[in-house]
Design a protein around this motif. Structure first.
Motif, short mmCIF file in Angstrom:
data_model
loop_
_atom_site.label_atom_id
_atom_site.label_comp_id
_atom_site.label_asym_id
_atom_site.label_seq_id
_atom_site.Cartn_x
_atom_site.Cartn_y
_atom_site.Cartn_z
N LEU A 81 3.19 24.19 -34.05
CA LEU A 81 2.95 23.94 -32.59
C LEU A 81 4.17 23.76 -31.79
CD1 LEU A 81 0.03 21.47 -32.65
CD2 LEU A 81 -0.07 24.07 -32.69
N GLN A 82 4.38 24.29 -30.60
CA GLN A 82 5.68 24.24 -29.80
C GLN A 82 5.15 23.43 -28.71
OE1 GLN A 82 8.57 27.31 -29.28
NE2 GLN A 82 7.04 28.64 -30.39
N THR A 83 5.82 22.32 -28.28
CA THR A 83 5.19 21.49 -27.22
C THR A 83 6.43 21.39 -26.14
OG1 THR A 83 5.35 19.18 -28.16
CG2 THR A 83 3.46 20.54 -28.47
N ALA A 84 6.09 21.07 -24.98
CA ALA A 84 6.86 20.35 -23.77
C ALA A 84 6.09 19.82 -22.83
CB ALA A 84 7.79 21.46 -23.31
N SER A 85 6.63 18.58 -22.24
CA SER A 85 5.82 18.02 -20.92
C SER A 85 7.05 18.02 -19.88
CB SER A 85 5.30 16.87 -21.37
OG SER A 85 4.31 17.17 -22.27
N VAL A 86 6.20 17.70 -18.70
CA VAL A 86 7.16 17.57 -17.66
C VAL A 86 6.19 16.63 -16.36
CG1 VAL A 86 6.54 19.60 -16.22
CG2 VAL A 86 8.48 18.31 -15.61
N SER A 87 6.85 15.57 -15.87
CA SER A 87 6.19 14.77 -14.90
C SER A 87 6.78 14.42 -14.07
CB SER A 87 5.56 13.48 -15.76
OG SER A 87 4.90 12.72 -14.92
N GLU A 88 6.70 14.64 -12.73
CA GLU A 88 7.71 14.04 -11.59
C GLU A 88 6.83 13.35 -10.29
OE1 GLU A 88 10.43 17.36 -10.36
OE2 GLU A 88 11.09 17.73 -12.35
N VAL A 89 7.82 12.74 -9.53
CA VAL A 89 7.01 11.93 -8.63
C VAL A 89 6.68 12.78 -7.44
CG1 VAL A 89 9.38 11.42 -7.38
CG2 VAL A 89 7.18 9.79 -7.47
N GLY A 90 7.33 13.99 -7.11
CA GLY A 90 6.97 14.91 -6.08
C GLY A 90 7.73 14.22 -4.70
N GLY A 91 6.78 14.27 -3.63
CA GLY A 91 7.25 13.58 -2.58
C GLY A 91 6.51 12.29 -2.34
N ARG A 92 6.19 11.66 -3.22
CA ARG A 92 5.40 10.52 -3.09
C ARG A 92 6.57 9.27 -3.57
NH1 ARG A 92 -0.04 11.81 -2.93
NH2 ARG A 92 -0.21 13.80 -1.83
N SER A 93 6.03 7.87 -3.25
CA SER A 93 6.82 7.03 -3.81
C SER A 93 6.67 6.53 -5.20
CB SER A 93 6.68 5.97 -2.72
OG SER A 93 5.41 5.28 -2.46
N ARG A 94 5.54 6.93 -5.56
CA ARG A 94 5.05 6.46 -7.09
C ARG A 94 4.70 7.48 -7.65
NH1 ARG A 94 3.19 0.95 -8.15
NH2 ARG A 94 3.11 0.76 -5.97
N ASP B 160 2.26 16.26 -4.05
CA ASP B 160 1.79 14.95 -4.87
C ASP B 160 2.60 15.05 -6.14
OD1 ASP B 160 0.14 13.31 -6.09
OD2 ASP B 160 -1.64 14.73 -6.37
N ASN B 161 2.50 14.00 -6.70
CA ASN B 161 2.86 13.90 -8.21
C ASN B 161 2.50 15.06 -9.07
OD1 ASN B 161 1.69 10.43 -8.30
ND2 ASN B 161 3.46 11.09 -7.45
N PHE B 162 3.15 15.55 -9.75
CA PHE B 162 2.83 16.72 -10.74
C PHE B 162 3.21 16.53 -12.04
CE2 PHE B 162 6.92 18.36 -9.09
CZ PHE B 162 7.52 18.76 -10.01
N THR B 163 2.09 16.75 -12.88
CA THR B 163 2.63 16.56 -14.51
C THR B 163 1.96 17.63 -15.09
OG1 THR B 163 2.45 14.11 -14.25
CG2 THR B 163 1.93 15.12 -16.38
N ALA B 164 2.72 18.28 -16.44
CA ALA B 164 1.97 19.28 -17.14
C ALA B 164 2.66 19.19 -18.48
CB ALA B 164 2.41 20.73 -16.28
N SER B 165 1.84 19.57 -19.56
CA SER B 165 2.18 19.58 -20.75
C SER B 165 1.73 20.79 -21.29
CB SER B 165 1.40 18.43 -21.50
OG SER B 165 1.61 17.35 -21.14
N ALA B 166 2.57 21.63 -22.25
CA ALA B 166 2.37 23.07 -22.67
C ALA B 166 2.41 22.72 -24.43
CB ALA B 166 3.34 23.91 -22.21
N VAL B 167 1.27 23.67 -24.64
CA VAL B 167 1.18 23.41 -26.29
C VAL B 167 1.18 24.91 -26.64
CG1 VAL B 167 0.00 23.07 -28.25
CG2 VAL B 167 0.09 21.30 -26.21
N TRP B 168 2.08 25.53 -27.43
CA TRP B 168 2.17 27.05 -28.05
C TRP B 168 1.87 27.06 -29.47
CZ3 TRP B 168 6.85 30.48 -25.72
CH2 TRP B 168 6.70 30.54 -24.35
N ILE B 169 1.03 27.94 -29.66
CA ILE B 169 0.70 28.01 -31.09
C ILE B 169 1.69 29.27 -31.60
CG2 ILE B 169 -1.27 28.61 -32.58
CD1 ILE B 169 -1.70 26.24 -30.69
N GLY B 170 2.44 28.92 -32.68
CA GLY B 170 3.13 30.00 -33.19
C GLY B 170 4.29 29.34 -33.65
N ASP B 171 5.08 30.29 -34.58
CA ASP B 171 6.43 29.83 -35.06
C ASP B 171 7.32 29.35 -33.79
OD1 ASP B 171 5.68 30.22 -37.42
OD2 ASP B 171 6.24 32.14 -37.59
N ALA B 172 8.07 28.26 -34.07
CA ALA B 172 9.15 27.69 -33.03
C ALA B 172 10.42 28.31 -33.33
CB ALA B 172 8.68 26.37 -33.20
#
Length: 260
Positions: free
Chosen positions: A3-16, A238-250
């Motif tokens: 499994l290959q994984t990565a994530s991102v989470s950002e506040v966007g244009g909000r204060s929190r 809005d805040n935005f968050t995403a997690s990616a999970v790939w199946i395969g050789d990294a």
């Protein structure tokens, strides 16, 4: 299988940032969870954090007991997160209205199967060979309008009442949690995406698929999508968050990111 994984989470244009995410592993069992909180007085970030922390703790408990990561069992895990948020509401009156959406993906690498459960409009996708093979259905007003043939799917992202939800964790009554019913056989090259509405609002599925074809890793895939999101987003996005999970050789080492 790797499994290959990565994530991102950002506040966007909000204060929190009221989003949270986490990843978990127990032997050849893996899970990823993304949550999007709502509620005044810091309730949103508290609710999403409680959801993620409870999910990870509950996964450890059920895995230690030898319980499989089926859709039904992942649904039960989200029910425990719901109970934990309700318990926190009762101990803090200022946060009595806090809620959180959530999506949870579980993978059994030995069996080669995946399962998932979700509540609200935080989504799970699975893309395979340039096509969308899984997309969770939001617990929302606009989704009910689509189901009733009153709205076209192309109009969801711009609908003025897109944020009206019918279900969220932190609800004592009328809670809806959906879960996969059959084991989903994963295949080399599958790309899973878990994301909040602040992410998918600006990226239709064709853009997500196009970005896969231009990426060598899930981290690059997320980078490409975030760049497109920023170009399209409004100043108060809005805040935005995403997690990616790939199946395969990294190409490199797998990185498991903790809750943000």
């Amino acid at each position: 299988m790797q499994l290959q994984t990565a994530s991102v989470s950002e506040v966007g244009g909000r204060s929190r940032n009221e989003d949270a995410y986490g990843q978990w592993r127990h032997g050849t069992l893996f899970a990823s969870v993304v949550a999007d909180g709502a509620g005044g007085h810091g309730g949103g970030d508290a609710a999403s954090r409680i959801a993620v922390d409870t999910v990870i703790a509950e996964l450890t408990r059920v895995a230690s007991a030898g319980v499989a990561l089926t859709g039904l069992n992942l649904l039960r895990v989200l029910l425990r997160a719901n109970d934990a948020i309700i318990d926190a509401q009762e101990h803090d009156r200022e946060r009595s209205q806090m809620r959180s959406t959530a999506v949870l993906l579980g993978i059994d690498e030995t069996a080669g199967v995946a399962a998932w459960a979700h509540c609200g409009d935080t989504r799970l996708y699975c893309f395979r060979r340039g096509a969308t093979v899984v997309q969770t259905q939001d617990h929302s007003l606009v989704q009910s309008m689509i189901d009733a043939n009153l709205l076209d799917t192309r109009d969801v992202r711009g609908h003025p009442r897109r944020n009206v939800l019918f279900s969220a964790l932190g609800t004592a009554e009328d809670l809806s949690i959906a879960a996969s019913e059959e084991p989903f056989l994963i295949a080399e090259g599958d790309a899973f995406l878990l994301c909040t509405d602040g992410f998918w609002e600006y990226l239709d599925e064709s853009l997500m698929i196009d970005a896969i074809g231009r990426a060598q890793t899930p981290a690059v895939w997320l980078d490409l999508m975030v760049a497109q999101l920023r170009e399209a987003a409004r100043p108060n996005q809005d805040n935005f968050t995403a997690s990616a999970v790939w199946i395969g050789d990294a190409a490199g080492a797998t990185v498991l990111l903790s809750a943000d």
